[in-house]
Motif scaffolding. Structure first.
Motif, PDB file in Angstrom:
ATOM      1  N   THR A  73       1.567   5.886  -8.026  1.00  0.00           N
ATOM      2  CA  THR A  73       0.213   5.488  -8.410  1.00  0.00           C
ATOM      3  C   THR A  73       0.135   4.930  -9.829  1.00  0.00           C
ATOM      4  N   ARG A 111      -0.151   1.046  -9.725  1.00  0.00           N
ATOM      5  CA  ARG A 111      -1.072   0.449  -8.762  1.00  0.00           C
ATOM      6  C   ARG A 111      -1.635  -0.863  -9.318  1.00  0.00           C
ATOM      7  N   HIS A 121       0.831  -1.201   0.000  1.00  0.00           N
ATOM      8  CA  HIS A 121       0.000   0.000   0.000  1.00  0.00           C
ATOM      9  C   HIS A 121       0.866   1.251   0.000  1.00  0.00           C
ATOM     10  N   ASP A 143       2.075   1.758  -3.519  1.00  0.00           N
ATOM     11  CA  ASP A 143       0.993   2.213  -4.393  1.00  0.00           C
ATOM     12  C   ASP A 143       0.687   3.688  -4.183  1.00  0.00           C
ATOM     13  N   ILE A 144       0.768   4.143  -2.946  1.00  0.00           N
ATOM     14  CA  ILE A 144       0.512   5.555  -2.667  1.00  0.00           C
ATOM     15  C   ILE A 144       1.598   6.425  -3.297  1.00  0.00           C
ATOM     16  N   LYS A 145       2.839   5.960  -3.230  1.00  0.00           N
ATOM     17  CA  LYS A 145       3.950   6.777  -3.735  1.00  0.00           C
ATOM     18  C   LYS A 145       4.026   6.756  -5.246  1.00  0.00           C
TER      19      LYS A 145
END
Length: 496
Positions: A254, A257, A247, A250-252
């Motif tokens: 995108t 993802r 996660h 994925d946040i860093k």
């Protein structure tokens, strides 16, 4: 029960009414019920569930979940159906419920297990099971006692699965046949083991040694269930750790993802095709999921840069395998997965990074993840280009086998995909929103020809050469760092 769907409420109400109907004969004046045995078994089941309710939350169900079942099956062997159903009620209502709606789940579980125990007791009595238990000076009749016990276990599994399938269909609109297919096979084996433990409990209960000796059977069962629960609790903690790390990536970044999960799935396909044992398959799944965890150490401005990277930025990007290895160094359960995280950008011919390993010097896990990573990069639809068809991606992998990829891993992926396919869900868009191409960094057309020297985009126009691949022909060439020598095939994008 306010949050329970109406159809599920109807199922719960029907199950409760049926359970009450099943228990009514126990209160008839002319029905001989060994109430002492029923009360003792009910108290034992209640104690198991109460102990499980005090165990730490977040695990894979209470410890008593396994120890409670032999008690129920022993009750099905020792008691008539109506009394066996009553034994299940107390422990079921006292057991821990992990998710809301709590009241509805407790009531459903009590009614479900009451009906299940009654069905098991009917099946056991129909095959003459009570006469095989011995007691009153008679010896138990083995091995004939095994047949009714196995029949009771089968009835227990069938009724429990059928009721679960019905309530899932009502609450989640899940097809009944799908639930039965998913729930019944894994339940048969454990229920048979619990039935054998329940049978030995019933035999000892009827023996001259009495009920106290029956606890000698249940105590090891309880301890084994405790160990099993501890193991699953540890596995749940491992999965939570993996989810948190993925996660964060994925946040860093995108753009990618979902990429990690798909690489994990492809790695598992390869591992199973190669005949690896379950422990190594699970390790490869972790390796595939975490292969890009080192991106947490790469500056966000580099990861999200729209244009081509400078030589210095490329050198920073090429450090992400080492960053990833440092991040997971202390996570003991990853084992071989750490090597895959560090070496998944190595090439068979030695021109990869970070250490330029070649051939068999590259760890096996890293060779698997390299193929899975490149395959997903080619078959994933991104906001700046459409996915390549699976056959085209496999053809590219085969072309690069022997120089960039291990031919054994490529062949395993090819065979696995022929057998299992690669669904549309596995090739979903990985970016949150489509992005329009800007300036000279226009994406490749979906069907544009790719020459052997043209790098295949892994992460699109942001990549060090992925951008140049889609640039206008009059755009100035992008200088390359020493480690970014021309590479053939899909893994040349240093961002992947």
């Amino acid at each position: 029960m306010s949050g329970t769907p109406a159809a599920a409420r109807v199922c719960i109400l029907a199950a409760v009414l049926c359970a009450i109907w099943c228990t009514l004969p126990a209160f008839a004046p002319d029905t001989p019920v060994p109430w002492g045995t029923a009360v003792l078994l009910a108290a034992l089941g209640l104690g198991c569930e109460a102990a499980g309710r005090r165990s730490p939350s977040g695990g894979p169900g209470p410890v008593a979940a396994g120890a409670f079942l032999p008690v129920l099956l022993a009750a099905s062997f020792l008691l008539p159906p109506a009394a066996a159903a009553l034994v299940a009620v107390g422990g079921s209502l006292a057991g821990r419920v992990e998710q809301p709606p709590y009241a509805a789940r407790r009531i459903w579980r009590a009614a479900q297990l009451a009906l299940t125990c009654a069905a098991a007791s009917w099946a056991y009595a129909a095959l003459g099971g009570p006469a095989t238990l011995g007691g009153g000076g008679a010896a138990p009749d083995f091995p004939r006692a095994l047949l009714p016990a196995c029949a009771a276990a089968l009835a227990f599994s069938l009724v429990l699965t059928a009721l679960d399938a019905v309530v899932l269909a009502a609450a989640e609109r899940r097809p009944v046949h799908r639930s039965v297919y998913e729930l019944l096979p894994p339940a048969l084996g454990p229920h048979l083991v619990h039935a054998l433990a329940g049978l030995m409990t019933a035999v000892l209960w009827r023996s001259p040694y009495g009920p106290l000796s029956a606890l000698l059977v249940l105590l090891p069962m309880y301890l084994s269930c405790w160990v099993f629960a501890q193991y699953h609790r540890e596995q749940a903690a491992h999965r939570a750790t993996i989810r948190a790390l993925v996660h964060a990536v994925d946040i860093k970044d995108t753009y990618t993802r979902g990429h990690s999960e798909r690489v994990g799935r492809a790695s598992v396909l390869i591992a199973r095709e190669l005949g690896m044992d379950d422990r190594r398959v699970e390790g490869l799944r972790f390796a595939g999921i975490l292969h890009d965890i080192g991106k947490l150490g790469v500056p966000t401005r580099v990861l999200r840069k729209d244009g081509p990277l400078t030589p210095e930025e490329r050198r920073i990007m090429e450090l992400h395998p080492e960053y990833g290895h440092e991040i997971v160094r202390g996570i003991g359960f990853l084992d071989e997965a750490r090597d895959a995280i560090l070496h998944h950008h190595e090439r068979l011919d030695g021109s990869g990074y970070p250490y330029g390993l070649s051939g068999s010097r590259i760890p096996e896990f890293a060779r698997v993840v390299a193929v899975a990573d490149a395959f997903d990069a080619m078959t994933s639809t991104r906001s700046y280009r459409r996915a390549r068809p699976v056959p085209a991606a496999l053809a590219e992998l085969k072309r690069c086998a022997g120089s960039q990829f291990d031919p054994r891993m490529v062949g395993a992926l090819d065979r696995a995909l022929r057998r299992h396919g690669w669904s549309e869900a596995d090739t979903a868009v990985t970016a949150d929103e489509p992005r329009e191409p800007q300036g000279p960094h226009a994406p490749l057309e979906a069907h544009a020809p790719l020459e052997s020297h043209t790098p295949l985009e892994a992460h699109g126009p942001r990549g060090p050469r992925g951008a140049a691949a889609g640039a206008r022909r009059d755009a100035p060439p992008v200088p390359r760092a020493r480690s970014a020598a021309p590479l053939s095939g899909p893994s040349r994008d240093r961002r992947r």
